[in-house]
Design a protein around this motif. Sequence first.
Motif, mmCIF file in Angstrom:
data_model
loop_
_atom_site.group_PDB
_atom_site.id
_atom_site.type_symbol
_atom_site.label_atom_id
_atom_site.label_comp_id
_atom_site.label_asym_id
_atom_site.label_seq_id
_atom_site.Cartn_x
_atom_site.Cartn_y
_atom_site.Cartn_z
ATOM 1 N N ALA A 98 38.939 41.782 46.725
ATOM 2 C CA ALA A 98 37.606 42.237 46.325
ATOM 3 C C ALA A 98 36.739 41.053 45.902
ATOM 4 O O ALA A 98 35.533 41.033 46.176
ATOM 5 C CB ALA A 98 37.713 43.263 45.184
ATOM 6 N N ALA A 99 37.341 40.072 45.240
ATOM 7 C CA ALA A 99 36.592 38.880 44.827
ATOM 8 C C ALA A 99 36.089 38.112 46.044
ATOM 9 O O ALA A 99 34.928 37.690 46.089
ATOM 10 C CB ALA A 99 37.456 37.984 43.949
ATOM 11 N N VAL A 100 36.948 37.942 47.026
ATOM 12 C CA VAL A 100 36.551 37.225 48.240
ATOM 13 C C VAL A 100 35.409 37.970 48.933
ATOM 14 O O VAL A 100 34.400 37.368 49.311
ATOM 15 C CB VAL A 100 37.756 37.022 49.187
ATOM 16 N N ALA A 101 35.549 39.284 49.069
ATOM 17 C CA ALA A 101 34.504 40.078 49.732
ATOM 18 C C ALA A 101 33.192 40.022 48.948
ATOM 19 O O ALA A 101 32.118 39.858 49.531
ATOM 20 C CB ALA A 101 34.979 41.524 49.886
ATOM 21 N N ALA A 102 33.271 40.144 47.633
ATOM 22 C CA ALA A 102 32.053 40.134 46.810
ATOM 23 C C ALA A 102 31.375 38.769 46.845
ATOM 24 O O ALA A 102 30.142 38.689 46.895
ATOM 25 C CB ALA A 102 32.393 40.523 45.374
#
Length: 184
Positions: A98-102
């Motif tokens: 989720a961090a990478v996507a955000a």
Amino acid sequence: MTGHDDWLTGGDRRAAAVDRIERVALALFLEHGIDSVTAEDIAAAAGCSRATLYRHVGGRSQLVRAVVLRAAGGVVARIDKAVDKVPAQRRPVEAILAAVAALRADPVLHQWLTRHRSPGTDGLLASAPELGHLATTLTRIAPDDAAAGWIVRVVLSLLTWPLPDAAAERALVERFVGPALRPR
């Protein structure tokens, strides 16, 4: 009066100085890269002295961390929301993905973290206690400075060297990161 307004008059001088210095630093970091911008550059662009800069925001490394945290505020909220209901054993993997996507979806942070990278900047970011705390909080692992720094490095690595697609990144994180961070 010298012909220009004193931006530190009235109100909370410290808050005004910190806000202005951090905004100016972010703009300069985005334009020139973290390693190319000096404290003198930031002070000049903010319209203050180096002494004012150091008094209100500390040294350059503290300023870099503060600017990253300021820029990451909205991203952190999106990550936390995305993984809020995820079970503990899956939380580290899902939080990292989720961090990478955000971060990829945030134009400012994505540009900053992929375009203006250097070993010095990466080391500073990976060792920043504030980012480590965010990593620990989002993944909900037990406080562990080494693991938190490793999580930051994993995210930075995926931003810099993305795999062909999200499924390949998920498989990599599940295989190598998940087992290391799984609650015991």
